[in-house]
Design an enzyme around this catalytic site. Sequence first.
Site, short mmCIF file in Angstrom:
data_model
loop_
_atom_site.label_atom_id
_atom_site.label_comp_id
_atom_site.label_asym_id
_atom_site.label_seq_id
_atom_site.Cartn_x
_atom_site.Cartn_y
_atom_site.Cartn_z
N ASP A 1 7.18 -2.53 10.21
CA ASP A 1 7.77 -1.25 10.58
C ASP A 1 8.68 -1.49 11.80
O ASP A 1 9.78 -2.01 11.65
CB ASP A 1 6.65 -0.26 10.87
CG ASP A 1 7.10 1.19 10.91
OD1 ASP A 1 8.12 1.46 11.57
OD2 ASP A 1 6.44 2.04 10.32
N LYS B 1 10.01 -2.12 6.06
CA LYS B 1 10.68 -0.84 6.34
C LYS B 1 11.76 -1.09 7.40
O LYS B 1 11.59 -0.80 8.58
CB LYS B 1 9.66 0.19 6.85
CG LYS B 1 10.21 1.60 6.89
CD LYS B 1 9.28 2.58 7.60
CE LYS B 1 7.98 2.82 6.89
NZ LYS B 1 7.17 3.85 7.59
N PHE C 1 6.03 7.82 5.44
CA PHE C 1 4.71 7.43 5.96
C PHE C 1 3.91 6.90 4.78
O PHE C 1 3.34 7.65 3.99
CB PHE C 1 3.99 8.58 6.67
CG PHE C 1 2.89 8.07 7.54
CD1 PHE C 1 3.11 7.83 8.88
CD2 PHE C 1 1.64 7.77 7.00
CE1 PHE C 1 2.10 7.31 9.70
CE2 PHE C 1 0.63 7.26 7.80
CZ PHE C 1 0.86 7.03 9.15
N ASP D 1 -3.13 3.07 5.80
CA ASP D 1 -3.88 4.30 6.01
C ASP D 1 -3.13 5.32 6.84
O ASP D 1 -2.12 5.03 7.47
CB ASP D 1 -5.19 3.99 6.72
CG ASP D 1 -4.98 3.69 8.20
OD1 ASP D 1 -5.58 4.40 9.02
OD2 ASP D 1 -4.22 2.76 8.53
N ARG E 1 -6.76 4.16 2.39
CA ARG E 1 -6.71 2.70 2.26
C ARG E 1 -7.13 2.24 0.86
O ARG E 1 -6.65 1.23 0.37
CB ARG E 1 -7.63 2.02 3.27
CG ARG E 1 -7.14 2.02 4.68
CD ARG E 1 -8.01 1.10 5.54
NE ARG E 1 -7.82 1.32 6.95
CZ ARG E 1 -6.84 0.79 7.66
NH1 ARG E 1 -5.96 0.03 7.08
NH2 ARG E 1 -6.74 1.03 8.96
#
Length: 176
Positions: free
Chosen positions: A104, A132, A153, A160, A166
């Site tokens: 991320d 990402k 998201f 999670d 998860r």
Amino acid sequence: MSDSGTVGTILYTQEDIWEKANELGKQITEDYKDKDLILIGTLRGAVMWMADMMRNIDLDMQIDFISASSYGGGTTSSGNVVIKMDVGLDVSGKDILIIEDIIDSGNTLKYLKDYFKNRNAASVKICTLLDKPSRRVADVYGDYIGFTVDDLFIVGYGLDYDQKYRNLPYITYLEA
């Protein structure tokens, strides 16, 4: 994000993920055939992906885990990385392949790459299930990338939101 949000449509099925793990596993097997490989999984999100990668890399290797985070309890990176649990293996002179769930901001992985290099690893590369790039702030990139995702998201397959989702056998996202 209120409560836990609503799960969106499936982005990648379990079969998609298995096919990608097989493809990347073959490439990693070739790339590391004469190396002293250690897979290091990042806890907790990468556990499912780590298991898939282990099954698809046809080499003798060691495995270990590390828990590090730049998120604390939030959903955005603070930029300050904290190692909560270190590896137990000696990485000096070894070829390290960090198995990650998602790149991320890149803060944690940049820190981990430098961390293992400073411990005299022969090489340090990253195998990530998801990338990402729209959120990247650190200069770090995956060497083996499963899928590239938009700025959503992401949850499922180990990823999670507040320890939920998860166990989903696919990758999806939360809608606001």
